[in-house]
Design a protein around this motif. Structure first.
Motif, PDB file in Angstrom:
ATOM      1  N   ASP A   1       0.852  -1.192   0.000  1.00 52.38           N
ATOM      2  CA  ASP A   1       0.000   0.000   0.000  1.00 52.38           C
ATOM      3  C   ASP A   1       0.888   1.242   0.000  1.00 52.38           C
ATOM      4  O   ASP A   1       1.478   1.584   1.029  1.00 52.38           O
ATOM      5  CB  ASP A   1      -0.923   0.015   1.220  1.00 52.38           C
ATOM      6  CG  ASP A   1      -2.034   1.038   1.082  1.00 52.38           C
ATOM      7  OD1 ASP A   1      -1.942   1.904   0.183  1.00 52.38           O
ATOM      8  OD2 ASP A   1      -2.990   0.991   1.873  1.00 52.38           O
TER       9      ASP A   1
ATOM     10  N   MET B   1      -2.928   0.376  -6.484  1.00 51.09           N
ATOM     11  CA  MET B   1      -4.026   0.225  -5.537  1.00 51.09           C
ATOM     12  C   MET B   1      -3.622   0.849  -4.211  1.00 51.09           C
ATOM     13  O   MET B   1      -2.494   0.680  -3.747  1.00 51.09           O
ATOM     14  CB  MET B   1      -4.368  -1.249  -5.309  1.00 51.09           C
ATOM     15  CG  MET B   1      -5.546  -1.461  -4.362  1.00 51.09           C
ATOM     16  SD  MET B   1      -5.777  -3.178  -3.827  1.00 51.09           S
ATOM     17  CE  MET B   1      -4.448  -3.325  -2.618  1.00 51.09           C
ATOM     18  N   THR B   2      -4.557   1.551  -3.578  1.00 51.95           N
ATOM     19  CA  THR B   2      -4.346   2.098  -2.247  1.00 51.95           C
ATOM     20  C   THR B   2      -5.542   1.720  -1.369  1.00 51.95           C
ATOM     21  O   THR B   2      -6.603   1.355  -1.873  1.00 51.95           O
ATOM     22  CB  THR B   2      -4.203   3.634  -2.280  1.00 51.95           C
ATOM     23  OG1 THR B   2      -5.336   4.192  -2.948  1.00 51.95           O
ATOM     24  CG2 THR B   2      -2.935   4.050  -3.006  1.00 51.95           C
ATOM     25  N   GLY B   3      -5.344   1.819  -0.066  1.00 51.26           N
ATOM     26  CA  GLY B   3      -6.434   1.552   0.863  1.00 51.26           C
ATOM     27  C   GLY B   3      -6.315   0.239   1.609  1.00 51.26           C
ATOM     28  O   GLY B   3      -7.189  -0.084   2.423  1.00 51.26           O
TER      29      GLY B   3
ATOM     30  N   ASP C   1     -12.889   0.204   1.301  1.00 55.97           N
ATOM     31  CA  ASP C   1     -12.609   1.478   0.619  1.00 55.97           C
ATOM     32  C   ASP C   1     -11.283   1.438  -0.129  1.00 55.97           C
ATOM     33  O   ASP C   1     -10.411   2.305   0.055  1.00 55.97           O
ATOM     34  CB  ASP C   1     -12.607   2.629   1.633  1.00 55.97           C
ATOM     35  CG  ASP C   1     -13.937   2.769   2.351  1.00 55.97           C
ATOM     36  OD1 ASP C   1     -14.972   2.520   1.712  1.00 55.97           O
ATOM     37  OD2 ASP C   1     -13.942   3.111   3.547  1.00 55.97           O
TER      38      ASP C   1
ATOM     39  N   ARG D   1      -8.971   1.660  -3.515  1.00 59.45           N
ATOM     40  CA  ARG D   1      -8.995   2.494  -4.726  1.00 59.45           C
ATOM     41  C   ARG D   1      -7.956   1.988  -5.720  1.00 59.45           C
ATOM     42  O   ARG D   1      -6.814   1.686  -5.362  1.00 59.45           O
ATOM     43  CB  ARG D   1      -8.729   3.952  -4.374  1.00 59.45           C
ATOM     44  CG  ARG D   1      -8.575   4.862  -5.581  1.00 59.45           C
ATOM     45  CD  ARG D   1      -8.629   6.317  -5.206  1.00 59.45           C
ATOM     46  NE  ARG D   1      -8.194   7.159  -6.315  1.00 59.45           N
ATOM     47  CZ  ARG D   1      -8.576   8.419  -6.502  1.00 59.45           C
ATOM     48  NH1 ARG D   1      -9.417   8.978  -5.639  1.00 59.45           N
ATOM     49  NH2 ARG D   1      -8.120   9.125  -7.535  1.00 59.45           N
TER      50      ARG D   1
ATOM     51  N   ASP E   1      -6.231   3.051  -9.417  1.00 61.67           N
ATOM     52  CA  ASP E   1      -6.026   4.140 -10.382  1.00 61.67           C
ATOM     53  C   ASP E   1      -5.231   3.639 -11.574  1.00 61.67           C
ATOM     54  O   ASP E   1      -4.203   2.958 -11.406  1.00 61.67           O
ATOM     55  CB  ASP E   1      -5.282   5.299  -9.725  1.00 61.67           C
ATOM     56  CG  ASP E   1      -6.130   6.046  -8.705  1.00 61.67           C
ATOM     57  OD1 ASP E   1      -6.849   6.964  -9.115  1.00 61.67           O
ATOM     58  OD2 ASP E   1      -6.074   5.689  -7.510  1.00 61.67           O
TER      59      ASP E   1
ATOM     60  N   VAL F   1     -10.619   5.581 -12.434  1.00 62.44           N
ATOM     61  CA  VAL F   1     -10.619   5.484 -10.975  1.00 62.44           C
ATOM     62  C   VAL F   1     -11.694   4.477 -10.585  1.00 62.44           C
ATOM     63  O   VAL F   1     -12.879   4.686 -10.844  1.00 62.44           O
ATOM     64  CB  VAL F   1     -10.911   6.844 -10.314  1.00 62.44           C
ATOM     65  CG1 VAL F   1     -10.956   6.681  -8.796  1.00 62.44           C
ATOM     66  CG2 VAL F   1      -9.871   7.879 -10.718  1.00 62.44           C
ATOM     67  N   ALA F   2     -11.260   3.375  -9.999  1.00 59.87           N
ATOM     68  CA  ALA F   2     -12.194   2.333  -9.560  1.00 59.87           C
ATOM     69  C   ALA F   2     -12.106   2.211  -8.046  1.00 59.87           C
ATOM     70  O   ALA F   2     -11.011   2.258  -7.468  1.00 59.87           O
ATOM     71  CB  ALA F   2     -11.858   1.005 -10.220  1.00 59.87           C
ATOM     72  N   THR F   3     -13.251   2.078  -7.413  1.00 51.08           N
ATOM     73  CA  THR F   3     -13.284   1.880  -5.963  1.00 51.08           C
ATOM     74  C   THR F   3     -14.000   0.576  -5.652  1.00 51.08           C
ATOM     75  O   THR F   3     -15.025   0.259  -6.248  1.00 51.08           O
ATOM     76  CB  THR F   3     -13.990   3.046  -5.246  1.00 51.08           C
ATOM     77  OG1 THR F   3     -15.303   3.221  -5.795  1.00 51.08           O
ATOM     78  CG2 THR F   3     -13.196   4.330  -5.408  1.00 51.08           C
TER      79      THR F   3
ATOM     80  N   SER G   1     -15.632  -1.711  -2.565  1.00 53.61           N
ATOM     81  CA  SER G   1     -16.142  -1.516  -1.208  1.00 53.61           C
ATOM     82  C   SER G   1     -15.417  -2.374  -0.177  1.00 53.61           C
ATOM     83  O   SER G   1     -15.153  -1.920   0.943  1.00 53.61           O
ATOM     84  CB  SER G   1     -17.642  -1.793  -1.158  1.00 53.61           C
ATOM     85  OG  SER G   1     -17.934  -3.132  -1.562  1.00 53.61           O
TER      86      SER G   1
ATOM     87  N   ARG H   1     -17.054   0.244  -8.278  1.00 54.32           N
ATOM     88  CA  ARG H   1     -17.548   1.430  -8.970  1.00 54.32           C
ATOM     89  C   ARG H   1     -16.419   1.981  -9.833  1.00 54.32           C
ATOM     90  O   ARG H   1     -15.274   2.053  -9.374  1.00 54.32           O
ATOM     91  CB  ARG H   1     -18.024   2.494  -7.982  1.00 54.32           C
ATOM     92  CG  ARG H   1     -19.220   2.070  -7.132  1.00 54.32           C
ATOM     93  CD  ARG H   1     -19.581   3.169  -6.136  1.00 54.32           C
ATOM     94  NE  ARG H   1     -20.724   2.803  -5.304  1.00 54.32           N
ATOM     95  CZ  ARG H   1     -21.986   3.065  -5.606  1.00 54.32           C
ATOM     96  NH1 ARG H   1     -22.264   3.712  -6.750  1.00 54.32           N
ATOM     97  NH2 ARG H   1     -22.963   2.713  -4.798  1.00 54.32           N
TER      98      ARG H   1
END
Length: 247
Positions: free
Chosen positions: A67, A98-100, A129, A131, A133, A150-152, A154, A185
């Motif tokens: 991360d 990817m982050t989060g 959450d 993310r 990019d 940008v995809a998130t 859940s 999303r």
């Protein structure tokens, strides 16, 4: 008593995973936090300990490329039919990350089981959450729109099932899996895609995500877990000796 040593080593795995560069040091806190259980074939709930030590995994993830996590470039072909003619096209995504992953919490009860000089611990962690990019390039009909994706996501849950065998002083990974993958999303940034391109490009990206991206994330996390277990196995004799001296 022997059960104290078994409990302490299981709990120490969490701490040592976060401090992989100092696996030869074991804090007495791990032993003091151990649930008091006598006999064989018993189980202990370690929810509180997991909750109190999860934050220690954050530096480990940040220092080991988890991360942010670099994601692979992918090129995928597809077809579009804006009018009556079908055209070949392709989507290229680059510079992904990817982050989060640091957004984690315990998922359900965390249990440690004791039997026949072995300890089995099944840890389930939920990550939320997240993310993703990417930069993108679409090529079709001499059009080459570029922009960002940008995809998130859940959530997803990681299951790590570890067996510590004190008959030969070895740690074994029994199971590693990713499940309960939540809702994805997706939005496009930069240049606005032509209306007839939006859905085809979106569908292609979702297919790439489901078949490649999320699998890469799973493999990268698994490789980190395997690497930590390898370090622990290399030092387990010293770890056990330290714990026995504390006990």
């Amino acid at each position: 008593m022997m059960y104290k040593k078994y409990t302490a080593v299981v709990l120490a795995v969490l701490v040592l995973a976060a401090e992989a560069n100092t696996v030869n040091k074991v804090s007495p806190v791990a032993l003091e936090a151990a649930p008091k259980i006598d006999g064989w074939g018993e189980s202990a709930n370690v929810n509180e300990y997991v909750d109190n030590t999860l934050h220690m995994l954050i530096p480990f993830m940040q220092n080991n490329g988890l991360d942010p996590m670099a994601l692979p470039d992918v090129v995928e072909g597809f077809e579009v039919r804006p009018l009556l003619i079908t055209y070949s096209a392709w989507l290229k995504i680059t510079n992904g990350r990817m982050t989060g992953l640091v957004n984690m919490q315990r998922s359900g009860d965390q249990m440690v089981h004791y039997f026949a000089k072995m300890v089995r611990s099944r840890i389930e962690l939920q990550f939320t959450d997240l993310r993703f990019d990417y930069n993108y390039l679409v090529q079709v009909m001499n059009l080459g729109p570029t922009g960002g994706i940008v995809a998130t996501l859940s959530r997803f849950v990681i299951v790590v099932d570890v067996l510590i065998d004190f008959n030969n002083d070895e740690i074994h990974l029994q199971e590693f899996s990713m499940n309960d993958i939540g809702r994805l999303r997706v939005r496009f940034t930069g240049n606005i895609l032509t209306d007839w391109l939006v859905n085809p490009v979106l569908n292609v990206f979702i297919r790439i995500f489901d078949t490649i991206i999320i699998k890469v994330v799973e493999v990268n996390i698994r490789n980190a877990v395997v690497a930590v277990i390898g370090i622990l196995n290399h030092n387990i004799a010293e770890i056990i000796s330290t714990l026995e001296s504390i006990n």
